[in-house]
Design an enzyme around this catalytic site. Structure first.
Site, PDB file in Angstrom:
ATOM      1  N   ALA A 288     -20.611  -1.851  -4.114  1.00 47.31           N
ATOM      2  CA  ALA A 288     -20.736  -3.261  -3.735  1.00 47.31           C
ATOM      3  C   ALA A 288     -21.168  -4.022  -4.982  1.00 47.31           C
ATOM      4  CB  ALA A 288     -21.763  -3.416  -2.623  1.00 47.31           C
TER       5      ALA A 288
ATOM      6  N   ASP B 239      -6.609  -7.410  -6.042  1.00 47.79           N
ATOM      7  CA  ASP B 239      -6.167  -8.192  -4.876  1.00 47.79           C
ATOM      8  C   ASP B 239      -7.255  -9.182  -4.484  1.00 47.79           C
ATOM      9  OD1 ASP B 239      -4.759  -9.089  -2.681  1.00 47.79           O
ATOM     10  OD2 ASP B 239      -5.334  -7.423  -1.377  1.00 47.79           O
TER      11      ASP B 239
ATOM     12  N   ARG C 111       0.843  -1.204   0.000  1.00 50.77           N
ATOM     13  CA  ARG C 111       0.000   0.000   0.000  1.00 50.77           C
ATOM     14  C   ARG C 111       0.872   1.247   0.000  1.00 50.77           C
ATOM     15  NH1 ARG C 111      -2.922  -2.670   4.742  1.00 50.77           N
ATOM     16  NH2 ARG C 111      -4.526  -3.870   3.698  1.00 50.77           N
TER      17      ARG C 111
ATOM     18  N   PHE D  29     -11.502  -5.498  -5.292  1.00 47.15           N
ATOM     19  CA  PHE D  29     -11.414  -6.372  -4.111  1.00 47.15           C
ATOM     20  C   PHE D  29     -10.861  -5.542  -2.940  1.00 47.15           C
ATOM     21  CE2 PHE D  29     -10.470  -8.950  -7.904  1.00 47.15           C
ATOM     22  CZ  PHE D  29     -11.466  -9.911  -7.851  1.00 47.15           C
TER      23      PHE D  29
ATOM     24  N   ASP E 135     -16.013  -4.049  -4.045  1.00 48.29           N
ATOM     25  CA  ASP E 135     -15.968  -5.350  -3.370  1.00 48.29           C
ATOM     26  C   ASP E 135     -17.370  -5.934  -3.422  1.00 48.29           C
ATOM     27  OD1 ASP E 135     -13.793  -6.633  -1.120  1.00 48.29           O
ATOM     28  OD2 ASP E 135     -15.863  -7.354  -0.983  1.00 48.29           O
ATOM     29  N   SER E 136     -17.460  -7.262  -3.514  1.00 44.40           N
ATOM     30  CA  SER E 136     -18.797  -7.865  -3.598  1.00 44.40           C
ATOM     31  C   SER E 136     -19.506  -7.844  -2.239  1.00 44.40           C
ATOM     32  CB  SER E 136     -18.696  -9.303  -4.117  1.00 44.40           C
ATOM     33  OG  SER E 136     -17.843 -10.048  -3.285  1.00 44.40           O
TER      34      SER E 136
ATOM     35  N   CYS F 263      -2.777 -14.329  -3.253  1.00 41.74           N
ATOM     36  CA  CYS F 263      -2.432 -14.715  -1.878  1.00 41.74           C
ATOM     37  C   CYS F 263      -2.622 -16.218  -1.687  1.00 41.74           C
ATOM     38  CB  CYS F 263      -3.273 -13.929  -0.870  1.00 41.74           C
ATOM     39  SG  CYS F 263      -5.033 -14.176  -1.057  1.00 41.74           S
TER      40      CYS F 263
HETATM   41  N1  SAH Z   1      -7.212  -5.578  -0.807  1.00 40.32           N
HETATM   42  C1  SAH Z   1      -7.831  -5.831   0.466  1.00 40.32           C
HETATM   43  C2  SAH Z   1      -7.964  -7.300   0.772  1.00 40.32           C
HETATM   44  C3  SAH Z   1      -8.742  -8.105  -0.239  1.00 40.32           C
HETATM   45  S1  SAH Z   1      -9.391  -9.591   0.371  1.00 40.32           S
HETATM   46  C4  SAH Z   1      -7.078  -5.085   1.561  1.00 40.32           C
HETATM   47  O1  SAH Z   1      -6.031  -4.487   1.275  1.00 40.32           O
HETATM   48  O2  SAH Z   1      -7.528  -5.104   2.698  1.00 40.32           O
HETATM   49  C5  SAH Z   1     -10.412 -10.112  -0.923  1.00 40.32           C
HETATM   50  C6  SAH Z   1     -11.730  -9.404  -1.039  1.00 40.32           C
HETATM   51  O3  SAH Z   1     -12.362  -9.839  -2.227  1.00 40.32           O
HETATM   52  C7  SAH Z   1     -12.729  -9.647   0.083  1.00 40.32           C
HETATM   53  O4  SAH Z   1     -13.065  -8.437   0.691  1.00 40.32           O
HETATM   54  C8  SAH Z   1     -13.972 -10.265  -0.616  1.00 40.32           C
HETATM   55  O5  SAH Z   1     -15.193  -9.777  -0.097  1.00 40.32           O
HETATM   56  C9  SAH Z   1     -13.781  -9.796  -2.037  1.00 40.32           C
HETATM   57  N2  SAH Z   1     -14.396 -10.633  -3.081  1.00 40.32           N
HETATM   58  C10 SAH Z   1     -14.475 -11.975  -3.140  1.00 40.32           C
HETATM   59  N3  SAH Z   1     -15.057 -12.365  -4.293  1.00 40.32           N
HETATM   60  C11 SAH Z   1     -15.364 -11.231  -4.989  1.00 40.32           C
HETATM   61  C12 SAH Z   1     -15.968 -10.969  -6.256  1.00 40.32           C
HETATM   62  N4  SAH Z   1     -16.366 -11.956  -7.050  1.00 40.32           N
HETATM   63  N5  SAH Z   1     -16.106  -9.679  -6.640  1.00 40.32           N
HETATM   64  C13 SAH Z   1     -15.695  -8.672  -5.849  1.00 40.32           C
HETATM   65  N6  SAH Z   1     -15.112  -8.870  -4.640  1.00 40.32           N
HETATM   66  C14 SAH Z   1     -14.951 -10.126  -4.216  1.00 40.32           C
END
Ligand code: SAH
Length: 394
Positions: A278, A298, A213, A229, A251-252, A338
């Site tokens: 969302a 991510d 970050r 994400f 994010d979903s 990850c």
């Molecule tokens: N970048 C973030 C961590 C990401 S964790 C940080 O720095 O804190 C992964 C995220 O992806 C989660 O919040 C989850 O809700 C989201 N996610 C999972 N499947 C998804 C999808 N199909 N579309 C959008 N978001 C999704």
């Protein structure tokens, strides 16, 4: 104290002699005595040589070694290990400093404590057991945390419902082992945010992206940023501080988006540069325009097991391909995986295929990994899981 003894098959002691902390069930010749799941057991080579003491578990990893020398695993042991972990975080200038109170205090094998994760958010430590042995030791570990951290940690939240082996049937309930509910504001590199360790994912925040970050912040000035994400908005508030023109967080999970909005507001009140959505990643990527010139991808671990690796790699390829197709010329992509089972090489290959598919010219600016408070024990390379690439798209 008498422990059960596990005797290994001939030649199966080699990895332990090299300090690899796992004993696989297939390496075991015999077990003397009756060991219950989570018990401390001693491991010996076929020639009778002592190899280590650790937690016994039923499954493919039968023992997680806590010490390679013969010693009691008592209150002093836990205190010593916790002290070692805390000192490292102080050396890294993550603990006991003014602008940061959020860090991983214990990273399993990377801190010689296989099966245990502890993240610290201001005055709360969130503890997660991945083995039955650590679950049984939770109270002693909590005492050691309080003893070592002094006034810095007042609350300890135990959150292991989702991480303990289901088959062990422990019927554990998450809750406080010390202190209680507070609404602490966590601090990372001077940026503030709320952490919901009770309902949030993992221990409540993705501490492992701190350094990445910070790097993003340097590339953000004047750019239109898409944080895909975003979870609770980590990359977004760094981009804003870095002077981004606009930041869109996606994010979903609508809960995650709600916290993202609060976190951005906390740092940049009434700043019109930020919007959060969302929505499913693929839907958003398909419908979005071609206006972004800094994109963060991510996603959650696409592969949790080796047998779904192919699908995971397809997922990474597909995701990155859309970003390559749509990013503005001169744009930068921060892309991550990850999944522990996806190797650095495999991830890079997936991103390479995506680039080739888009026909864009792409250069690698940085190769990223997990930060120093997620150390990798050199004898346990499995501890390396986070991979990232920063790409410049012509
Ligand atoms: N970048 C973030 C961590 C990401 S964790 C940080 O720095 O804190 C992964 C995220 O992806 C989660 O919040 C989850 O809700 C989201 N996610 C999972 N499947 C998804 C999808 N199909 N579309 C959008 N978001 C999704």
């Amino acid at each position: 104290m008498e422990y059960c003894q596990i005797i290994l098959k001939p030649k199966k002691e080699e990895s332990l002699l090299r300090f690899h902390p796992w004993v696989f069930s297939g390496a075991i010749q015999k077990i003397t005595g009756k060991s219950a799941e989570g018990d401390l057991v001693e491991v010996y080579g076929s020639n009778g040589r002592f190899l280590g003491i650790g937690h016994y578990q039923i499954g493919s990893i039968a023992v997680r070694i806590l010490s390679f020398t013969q010693r009691p695993v008592d209150a002093d042991f836990w205190k010593e290990r916790l002290q070692m972990a805390y000192s490292l975080r102080q050396t890294l200038e993550l603990a006991g400093v003014e602008n940061n109170n959020t860090y991983r205090l214990v990273h399993g094998e990377g801190d010689h404590l296989p099966g245990l994760i502890i993240d610290v958010y201001a005055s709360t430590a969130v503890m997660q057991a991945h083995s039955v042995g650590m679950h049984h030791a939770r109270t002693r570990i909590a005492e050691a945390v309080l003893a070592v951290m002094g006034e810095h940690v007042k609350n300890i939240y135990y959150k292991s419902e989702g991480t303990l082996p289901y088959k062990a049937g422990l019927e554990n309930e998450d809750g406080y082992l010390a202190g209680g509910e507070v609404e602490d504001i966590a601090l990372e590199n001077g940026l503030r945010f709320y952490v919901d360790w009770q309902k949030g994912q993992k221990t409540g925040f993705f501490v492992d992206q701190r350094d990445n970050r910070s790097l993003l912040e340097k590339y953000s000035a004047g750019r239109s940023v898409l944080n895909m994400f975003c979870y609770t908005g980590g990359f977004s508030f760094y981009a804003m501080r870095g002077g981004a023109k606009l930041v869109h967080s996606v994010d979903s999970s609508s809960k995650a988006i709600h916290i993202t909005r609060r976190n951005v507001e906390l740092n940049f009140p009434e700043d019109a540069r930020h919007e959060a959505y969302a929505e499913d990643a693929f839907k958003y990527l398909e419908r979005m325009g071609e206006n972004y010139d800094l994109i963060i991808l991510d996603p959650p671990a696409f592969a949790k097991h080796k047998n779904v690796l192919r699908n995971a790699l397809q997922g990474y390829r597909k995701l990155n391909a859309i970003a390559f197709e749509k990013i503005r010329p001169g744009g930068i992509i921060f892309t991550f995986s990850c999944s522990q089972v996806v190797s650095k090489e495999n991830f890079r290959l997936a991103v390479f295929s995506a680039a080739a598919q888009s026909g864009r010219r792409v250069r690698i600016l940085h190769q990223l990994t997990q930060p120093a408070d997620h150390p990798v024990n050199i004898y346990h390379p499995e501890g390396e899981y986070l991979k990232g690439l920063v790409l410049y798209v012509e």
